[in-house]
Each structure stands twice: as structure tokens, then as C-alpha cells.
Design an enzyme around this catalytic site. Structure first.
Site, mmCIF file in Angstrom:
data_model
loop_
_atom_site.group_PDB
_atom_site.id
_atom_site.type_symbol
_atom_site.label_atom_id
_atom_site.label_comp_id
_atom_site.label_asym_id
_atom_site.label_seq_id
_atom_site.Cartn_x
_atom_site.Cartn_y
_atom_site.Cartn_z
ATOM 1 N N CYS A 131 3.218 -24.171 21.050
ATOM 2 C CA CYS A 131 3.574 -24.582 22.403
ATOM 3 C C CYS A 131 5.027 -24.209 22.682
ATOM 4 C CB CYS A 131 3.451 -26.089 22.565
ATOM 5 S SG CYS A 131 1.803 -26.689 22.220
ATOM 6 N N GLY A 173 4.451 -28.500 17.882
ATOM 7 C CA GLY A 173 4.301 -28.723 16.444
ATOM 8 C C GLY A 173 3.010 -29.466 16.155
ATOM 9 N N TYR A 205 6.195 -13.365 14.382
ATOM 10 C CA TYR A 205 5.253 -13.187 15.474
ATOM 11 C C TYR A 205 5.600 -13.943 16.751
ATOM 12 C CZ TYR A 205 1.032 -13.642 18.263
ATOM 13 O OH TYR A 205 0.152 -13.640 19.307
#
Ligand code: AMP
Length: 459
Positions: A2, A106, A246
Site C-alpha cells: 500500500c 504493511g 521492485y
């Protein structure tokens, strides 16, 4: 994964947060939301919806309906709970401490344990995401002082959480004691910003000030940092290294260097590892492989070429939650440029292999377009273990490198060589500007988890 952002002391709070969310869109495309607090009416309002930020929030439509001087926002893609509107954040509640809203990045790894305890006490849960537990803990913590209430609540959490909280005109930032997920402090004019990434601060015309430290709670009001303290014992920092590989934007700064720099270094190290391999061109898999391929080309002096055209109207393939959709979007997303690849020996660079679906598809596209030899290189080591800290890696049985030998994967992908960046080289690439290299969580590559993982979270 997120993205979260918050701003205070700003008459255009919702507009700033929506622009920030657009900048953080790569961190989640499934849903987005904004909570705004209005000091004139003493009200708090939340708007969430499924889909892309640009569709949900525009200045004319929704932001005008969200007047206020402080706001937090969230973009989401599912890791631990269902992808549905009910889990779209921020979550706003009314409790004994008044109205407050929370946005979280998280995974809380002791969520099930805590939830079971609270269910037994009669608590009612309306969302299925782990973030709701924090709301319960805050609501159930006694006290008048927001600082101690939040500190007491978050001390009960284990796992990865970077959080922004809004209560009236107070903006609060929290980072877990390991510092798994990024959260930075910035300033624009007289307003402080908390954001997952520095790029969002800069897009808003602001200046990056510093990272929120592992275990820090920061409390901001009316353009002033009211308090900042460490709520728990920081054992050992273990920030997620996959953010550099990434997830984060190349123009964001992490550990004193841009993500772009880190990725260029990954490519340089890969080229050093593969110096015996000869090829005509180095080619990235867009977009994440771009800077590693650039670094590779610089180090090896092999020509950098762009042999794929990316359709930018198709979302990140992985972000679609079902395997079916993933395969289709991967095909829609990239097309080869025949004259670049036809008859060539290619070093093809991507950031990672998870299930192997993307790579299999791309390599067959390249072969059909006439590629001769393909040397496939990844700018991280093989992913062997699932992530429980917020990266959407599937169960171990779906991780191709966990279930098959490198030789088998090479044959499955139909490539001439298959090469992974070594862990030490990856760590070096990500920590050029820090003395302590042991600040990363690399559990996805090593299976060594920095926190206890509950049985019910392990699949
Ligand atoms: P796969 O097809 O499952 O092997 O996915 C690998 C591709 O997905 C790579 O090209 C990566 O750029 C991308 N990727 C890797 N990890 C993630 C993640 N956690 N979330 C979204 N995309 C990812």
C-alpha cells in the site's frame, strides 16, 4: 502493498493528498481513499472507492466535497485480506477518544492472535483487514493523552506497519520497531507531510526532511512537530529490500540514494557476475528492469536497447488479484519490436521471478519475434519464501524458485542462461551510502524472518 500519505495545516489538504496518492499509485491500484478533517465544522469525512486514484478523485468532483485543513490518504492492493470496498482505507471510527482515521502499509503478523482475544471480549469486526485491529486497540486503551494511547496500542502489534493517523488537526506517523516499510517526513510551505515515498513529497512541491525512524511516533499539529519519540525497543532494523528491487519509484530516495541509483548498481553487479556472457544487446523488461539494464550496459559495454513497448493503460500485471487475469494482462501489456530483437543474442533483465508466469510469456514473445539466444538475468536472488510483511508474494508452493531447481526453471523458461544477482551484491547496491549494511529484511530470499511468524499466518 500500500501507499500512505498525510498532510496538515493546509487549506487544500484533500487536493494535496489526492496528488500524493497519484504519485504513490504504483503501490496499489485496487482501491484508494482520503479522510479529511475540517476545523471549521469540527467534522471528519472519509471517501473511499475501488479503482485508480485518477478515476476516484479529481479536483472538481470529490476533492471539493472534502474541505478541510488536514488529510490522510491510502492506495491499496491486497496482501492479507479480501480486495473489496469494505477494506479500502483510511478507516474512520468514532470511539471514546473521538473521531479518528488510520491508513496503514504493511502486515501485522500477530493479527489473528489479537483478533481472537478481542472477539472473546465481545469486539465486533466489520473489515477483514489486519489494520482494524489497531483501531480496536486504540479505542480500548484508556487515557487522555493521544501520545500514550497510541504508543500503548502499537506496542501490542508485531510485524510491519507504517501508519498515518488523523485526529482533528493532529497528524501522527508511526513506524514499527523494525522499520519494514518506508515512511518519510517532508514539508511544503507551513505544512508537514508524511508519505510512503519521497517522490510524493517532491511532487507536492515539498522538501524531504528525513525518514521516520524504526519505532518512532511523530505527532504534528498546526505546522509544528509537537512530539517525536521511540515507543519501543528497536532490536535491529530490517527494512524490506524488495522496496528497492521492485516496489518503490525510481525517483524516490531511500537510505541516501535514489532507487534509480540502487537499480543501476544492481545492473553493474549483475554485469560483473556475468562477464563471460556475450550478447548483442541488453534489454530491460519495462518498467522495473530499466535501470538495472542500464547499469548492466554501462558496465559491460553491451548496447542498451529497448525491444518492448509497454501499454501504459494496462495496470501492473501482478496487481490483478487472480492468476487468470494476470496471464491476460501480461500479454496485453508488452509487445516486442521485431527489428530490435530479430536474430539477436539478448541479455534480458527483469527485477524478479515470482511464479514465473511473466517471464515465460515474455520469453516466448521474444522467441516468436526472432530472438536468437536469450540470457535472462534478475536483479535479485531467487525468491524462496513468502513475505509476511506486506509484499504480495504467494504461498511457497507457487514460488517457482522454491519448488524447482535453477536448471529446471531455465528449461521451463526456454532460455540459454538464467542468472540471479547474488544477495551480497544486492545488499551492497542498496546501501552505497550507509555504513551499516545489516539493515535489511531479506526473508524472501533466505527464509530468515526477523519476527516471530504465527502458524496461522504461515501457508
Ligand atoms: P511472476 O510472473 O509471478 O513471476 O511475476 C514476476 C513479475 O512481477 C516481475 O516482472 C516483477 O516485476 C513483478 N513482481 C514481482 N514481485 C511483485 C509483487 N510483490 N507485486 C507485484 N508485482 C511483482
Amino acid at each position: 502493498m500500500c501507499g500512505i500519505i498525510g498532510i496538515e495545516n493546509n487549506n487544500k489538504a484533500a487536493i494535496f493528498v489526492s496528488a500524493g496518492l497519484l504519485t504513490l499509485q504504483h503501490r496499489g491500484e485496487e482501491s484508494a481513499g482520503i479522510t479529511v478533517s475540517n476545523q471549521n465544522t469540527h467534522t471528519m469525512k472519509t471517501f473511499t472507492a475501488m479503482g485508480l486514484v485518477s478515476r476516484i478523485f479529481s479536483e472538481e468532483i470529490n476533492c471539493k466535497k472534502l474541505p478541510g485543513q488536514s488529510a490522510i490518504g491510502h492506495v491499496r492492493y491486497t496482501t492479507s485480506a479480501k480486495s473489496s470496498l469494505i477494506n479500502a482505507q483510511p478507516f474512520q471510527i468514532n470511539c471514546i477518544h473521538g473521531d479518528l482515521a488510520v491508513a496503514h502499509n504493511g502486515n501485522i503478523t500477530n493479527f489473528h492472535q489479537l483478533k481472537n482475544k478481542l472477539l472473546k471480549k465481545g469486539a465486533i469486526f466489520t473489515h477483514t483487514s489486519d489494520t482494524e485491529i489497531l483501531l480496536h486497540l486504540i479505542a480500548m486503551t484508556k487515557g487522555n493523552n493521544l501520545k500514550t494511547i497510541i504508543a500503548k496500542a502499537v506496542r501490542k502489534l508485531i510485524g510491519a506497519f507504517s501508519i498515518v493517523i488523523l485526529k482533528n488537526n493532529t497528524l501522527i506517523g508511526v513506524k514499527d520497531i523494525h522499520g519494514f516499510r518506508p515512511l518519510v517526513l517532508g514539508k511544503v510551505g507551513k505544512s508537514f507531510i508524511l508519505s510512503s515515498e519521497t517522490s510524493a513529497v517532491e511532487v507536492l512541491g515539498g522538501k524531504y526532511i528525513r525518514d521516520i525512524s524504526p519505532g518512532e511516533i511523530i505527532i504534528i499539529r498546526n505546522g509544528t512537530i509537537i512530539d517525536s519519540f521511540i515507543y519501543g525497543k528497536v532490536d535491529k532494523q530490517t527494512s524490506c529490500i524488495f522496496e528497492q528491487v521492485y516496489f518503490s519509484r525510481p525517483d524516490s530516495i531511500m537510505f541516501g540514494q535514489t532507487i534509480k541509483e540502487a537499480r543501476v548498481m544492481m545492473g553493474i553487479y549483475l554485469a560483473k557476475q556475468m562477464k563471460n556472457i556475450k550478447a548483442d544487446i541488453v534489454m530491460p523488461v519495462p518498467d522495473t528492469g530499466y535501470f538495472a539494464a542500464l547499469g548492466f550496459s554501462r558496465e559491460s559495454h553491451i548496447l542498451f536497447e529497448n525491444g518492448f513497448i509497454r501499454n501504459h493503460y494496462v495496470g501492473r500485471s501482478f496487481i490483478k488479484p487472480s492468476q487468470n487475469l494476470r496471464t491476460i494482462t501480461a500479454k496485453l501489456k508488452l509487445r516486442p519490436i521485431k527489428e530490435v530483437v530479430n536474430g539477436k543474442n539478448i541479455i534480458l533483465i527483469d527485477d524478479s521471478i515470482v511464479r514465473g508466469t511473466t517471464a515465460k510469456n515474455l520469453i516466448s514473445i521474444l522467441k516468436k519475434a526472432g530472438a536468437h539466444n536469450i540470457h535472462f538475468a534478475l536483479s535479485c536472488p531467487p525468491i524462496l519464501s513468502s513475505c509476511y510483511y506486506g509484499i504480495d508474494t504467494p504461498q511457497k508452493k507457487y514460488l517457482i524458485a522454491a519448488m524447482h531447481s535453477i536448471e529446471d526453471i531455465k528449461q521451463y523458461l526456454n532460455v540459454d542462461t538464467l542468472n540471479f544477482l547474488g544477495l551480497e551484491n544486492l545488499i551492497n547496491a542498496c546501501s552505497l551510502n550507509v555504513d551499516n549494511k545489516k539493515i535489511f529484511c531479506d526473508a524472501c530470499f533466505t527464509g530468515i524472518y526477523p519476527t516471530k511468524i504465527n502458524k496461522c499466518t504461515i501457508s
